[in-house]
Structure formats: C-alpha cells, structure tokens
Scaffold this motif. Structure first.
Motif, PDB file in Angstrom:
ATOM      1  N   SER A  94       0.824  -1.205   0.000  1.00  0.00           N
ATOM      2  CA  SER A  94       0.000   0.000   0.000  1.00  0.00           C
ATOM      3  C   SER A  94       0.863   1.261   0.000  1.00  0.00           C
ATOM      4  O   SER A  94       0.566   2.232  -0.703  1.00  0.00           O
ATOM      5  CB  SER A  94      -0.937  -0.003   1.207  1.00  0.00           C
ATOM      6  OG  SER A  94      -1.706   1.171   1.254  1.00  0.00           O
ATOM      7  N   ASN A 100       0.039   5.039   0.800  1.00  0.00           N
ATOM      8  CA  ASN A 100      -0.842   4.959   1.971  1.00  0.00           C
ATOM      9  C   ASN A 100      -0.191   4.127   3.074  1.00  0.00           C
ATOM     10  O   ASN A 100       0.581   3.204   2.806  1.00  0.00           O
ATOM     11  CB  ASN A 100      -2.181   4.330   1.588  1.00  0.00           C
ATOM     12  CG  ASN A 100      -2.938   5.159   0.565  1.00  0.00           C
ATOM     13  OD1 ASN A 100      -2.822   6.385   0.544  1.00  0.00           O
ATOM     14  ND2 ASN A 100      -3.692   4.496  -0.293  1.00  0.00           N
ATOM     15  N   ASN A 101      -0.532   4.452   4.314  1.00  0.00           N
ATOM     16  CA  ASN A 101      -0.032   3.692   5.471  1.00  0.00           C
ATOM     17  C   ASN A 101       1.497   3.555   5.415  1.00  0.00           C
ATOM     18  O   ASN A 101       2.055   2.497   5.715  1.00  0.00           O
ATOM     19  CB  ASN A 101      -0.669   2.290   5.509  1.00  0.00           C
ATOM     20  CG  ASN A 101      -2.171   2.340   5.500  1.00  0.00           C
ATOM     21  OD1 ASN A 101      -2.778   3.090   6.266  1.00  0.00           O
ATOM     22  ND2 ASN A 101      -2.791   1.546   4.643  1.00  0.00           N
ATOM     23  N   LYS A 104       4.893   3.783  10.107  1.00  0.00           N
ATOM     24  CA  LYS A 104       4.540   2.708  11.040  1.00  0.00           C
ATOM     25  C   LYS A 104       5.286   2.898  12.346  1.00  0.00           C
ATOM     26  O   LYS A 104       6.508   3.056  12.350  1.00  0.00           O
ATOM     27  CB  LYS A 104       4.899   1.353  10.431  1.00  0.00           C
ATOM     28  CG  LYS A 104       4.646   0.155  11.335  1.00  0.00           C
ATOM     29  CD  LYS A 104       5.047  -1.146  10.635  1.00  0.00           C
ATOM     30  CE  LYS A 104       4.811  -2.340  11.529  1.00  0.00           C
ATOM     31  NZ  LYS A 104       5.201  -3.613  10.850  1.00  0.00           N
TER      32      LYS A 104
END
Length: 433
Positions: A94, A100-101, A104
């Motif tokens: 992704s 996106n994302n 983390k």
C-alpha cells in the motif's frame, strides 16, 4: 560545523542554520528542548533487514530520547516487480504503490521510533552520468523528500534533523522545498573501492553530500583522510559502537544454547555478520583444515556468491546458521569459545571500523582478526591480529589456551566504552561545535 544551539538541559533559543549558499534561516525554538527535534534517518538498509546495521542501531538509540523516523532504503519499480511476492514487500504494498499507510510506529523498540516506507522510485543507476541521470535523480529525491515531509506532518512535527547515514544515491543535495534544521551525512565505507553498482554514481554523489551537509561524519580514520582530501571540507570521526546493554548478556548471564548449535562439536570458532565480499575465504578454509578438532560457525546471510570459488558446503567442520536478528546474537556469542574477523586486507576493508568488534568484546570472548584497518589495529593487544594463515592459526591456539577471566573482563570493559549511547552524546557535541 553547523551553528545549532542544542543543549541537553536547557531550551533551545534561536537556531541559525547557515546553508552552503550562505542563506540564513532562523527558527524560533524558545520552548523546544533538544529531545523534541525529530531525527529523520535514511540509509541503505531497512529496519527489518536480514542483519543488523549501524544506522538502525543508532536510530534505536536516538529513539530513547526523541522521535525518529527511520526511512527504508527505497524500492524501485524494478525491485518491486522482482520481489513483490516476498512477505516484507507484500506488507509494504500500500505504501509502495499508493503512498498509503507509509508510516509505522515500531513500539516494540520504542514508542518514539517510526519506520517510513517511501513510494517506489525510478530505477536509474544504469544511466550514464550526465543531464538525463541528474534529471531523474532529482525527480526521485523530490519524491522521497515529499514522503518524508508527509510523514512529519502526520506526526505533527516541524523541527527535524535530516541524517543521511550512508545512502549516497538519494538526497545527497536537498531539494529547495526540503528544509531540515540541519543536514548530516555519514560515510561508513570506501565507495570508491566497492562494487561497480554503488561506485558508478555513489562515489560522486557522496562528495556532493559532504560538501552540502552541515556536518559530515565518518566511521574510520582512513575515510576521514580520504573524504577531507576529496571534498575540501572538514569531516568528523564518528566510529561504530555496540548495543552494550544487549551484548553484555553474553558475558554476564547463563544463556540457553541455541537449537542450531546443540549438535555442533565444541570448541566453536564463531563469526557473526554478513558472509560477503569482505571475507578471506582462503583463510577460512585453511583455518578449518588446520583445526579439525574444532568447529567453525558462521552466523549471518550468505552473500559470498561470486567472491570465492571454494565450495564452502564441502568443508566438514564449517557450519552456517543463516541470518539472525540482533537480539539473538548474544545467545550465539555466549556459546562460542573464540571469535574471528577474517577480513581481506585490501582497499575495501582498510577503511572499515567493523560494527561487530565491540559486540564481540562485550561477550568477553577471545578474538583473532586480520589487521585490515587502522581502526581494528587500535584494539591490539586486547585482540590478536595476524594476516598469514599460519600465524592466524597460531593465534587461535594461543588465545584459547591462555584465556583468563582477567582477559575476558578487560575485553568487556573496553566494549563498555564504545556504546551507541556514547555515540549519540558525541553526535550532539559535534553538531554544536
């Protein structure tokens, strides 16, 4: 050096960063202490790679006091096509394709540590030096800088230090829209003696990074001399270290024997790290043949293909465990009787301060190495240094038969002086100088 007014105990006031073109930028950090400055670190490794790296260890240490965004070494579109079925790549899909994302939180290491997976980059290393390469390199840099800026915005951070920890292919000269409060570049290897892929553009771009950075660091004395001569700028000595709190357990505690060591005959001669172009495979073979009563165990990924004609799997007392996470390494060191650094003595290795030397010393175990660099030679007589196979074998026998608790404690004590916490403290001192 950059004139940045960071202090371990007092708030930062006005911070002035003088960039290469003598432009003056002023930021008001009246209510900001040094631990509120985010470190954005790029390197040529990824946080979940097969073996530990100095940049990753340093990032984890910085994250004990402040936010750190550790930027994965970018995948290109070609990398993705080749590696898309790997679990680590699937987990990043992704972020790589859609952006996106991409950020983390790595709370298993520190609540202040984040990993950033930037979007796919153009594969351009095949291009010759010139305007076309520069055009697409600048495009990649802007794309990478944009993903970093997006991550900073998501984390509500404005003040940041950009720390390029030996990634000479990206962001060696910063786009106009990317304005860190300080730009730090660190070199850890002699690019001019490495494989052609990195050397092709990396050698030139590293000099560009040193000339653009507010602070340049190197991990070895030879690199310091070389880069100062090539760039015409002052470069600071910033050697590697060890996670002493982790590796001292090999000396202080009774650790369980790893499963893959249980059936290997002792005594064991051990090596941890990348099994790659730096190693002297003729020496390794000779050591195994001269010591049939001993086992040699190599812990790390096997990347020796193309660097030796020796069939290592045919050597009966040579064992491979495959790569291990850094957290597992003390368990192996604890059950080795002696540790080796069988590096070649050549242009590549003469500028190396090996990450593993202080990890080895923290275990208290005897060590035999080749005298490959000025930096490794500084550890003599705590370790034995021999170049020829005959003398290397004699040193192994001598170290095993003369080892004492007093010698082990001396090695352990030396390692305690070379910690990543100590290097972080040195970093701030160099930045404020």
């Amino acid at each position: 050096m950059v004139n940045i007014n960071l202090n371990l105990s007092f708030p930062m006031r006005k911070t002035f960063i003088i960039l290469e073109k003598k432009q003056l930028f002023m930021k008001d950090f009246s209510n900001l202490t040094f631990d509120k400055v985010t470190i954005v670190m790029t390197s040529m490794s990824r946080w979940d790679g097969e073996f530990s790296s100095a940049s990753w260890s340093l990032a984890k240490t910085f994250a004990q006091t402040q936010k750190v965004i550790y930027v994965d070494y970018p995948f290109t579109f070609l990398d993705y096509l080749k590696e898309r079925k790997k679990p680590s790549v699937k987990a990043r899909k992704s972020a790589l394709i859609w952006g996106n994302n991409s950020i983390k939180q790595l709370s298993q290491f520190s609540p202040k540590l984040y990993a950033l997976s930037p979007p796919l980059m153009l594969p351009i290393n095949w291009l010759p030096q010139g305007s076309l390469y520069n055009f697409f390199s600048n495009w990649n840099d802007r794309r990478l800088a944009k993903s970093i800026s997006k991550a900073l915005k998501e984390l509500h951070e404005e003040a940041f230090i950009y720390f390029n920890s030996f990634n000479p292919l990206y962001l060696t000269k910063l786009p106009n829209s990317f304005k860190p409060n300080a730009f730090v570049y660190q070199s850890r290897d002699n690019i001019r003696a490495l494989e052609p892929y990195l050397r092709k553009h990396g050698a030139r771009k590293e000099i560009e990074a040193v000339q653009s950075a507010d602070l340049s660091l190197v991990t070895s004395r030879m690199l310091q001399k070389d880069l100062e001569a090539l760039s015409g700028k002052k470069v600071a000595y910033f050697p590697n270290a060890a996670d002493f709190e982790l590796f001292k357990s090999a000396y202080e505690l009774e650790l369980n024997v790893p499963k893959d060591l249980k059936n290997i005959p002792k005594p064991i001669i051990g090596y941890t790290g990348n099994i790659c172009h730096r190693l002297d495979y003729d020496l390794i073979k000779t050591v195994c043949e001269a010591n049939p009563d001993k086992s040699m165990v190599m812990v790390g990924p096997r990347n020796h293909q193309g660097h030796t004609d020796i069939n290592l799997d045919e050597i009966p007392n040579l064992y491979f465990t495959g790569p291990k996470k850094i957290e597992q390494l003390p368990q192996y060191l604890a059950h080795f009787q002696l540790l080796i650094l069988p590096f070649l003595c050549n242009e590549v290795t003469k500028s190396i301060y090996p990450l593993k030397i202080n990890e080895y010393l923290a275990s208290g175990k005897p060590i035999v190495a080749t005298p490959f660099s000025e930096d490794i030679q500084l550890f003599h007589p705590l370790i034995s240094l021999e170049k020829s196979p005959q003398d290397f074998n004699k040193a192994i026998e001598m170290e095993l038969t003369t080892n004492t608790e007093e010698k082990a404690k001396s090695r352990y004590t030396e390692a305690s002086k070379n910690t990543w916490k100590g290097r972080v403290k040195l970093f701030w001192e160099l930045l404020m100088d």
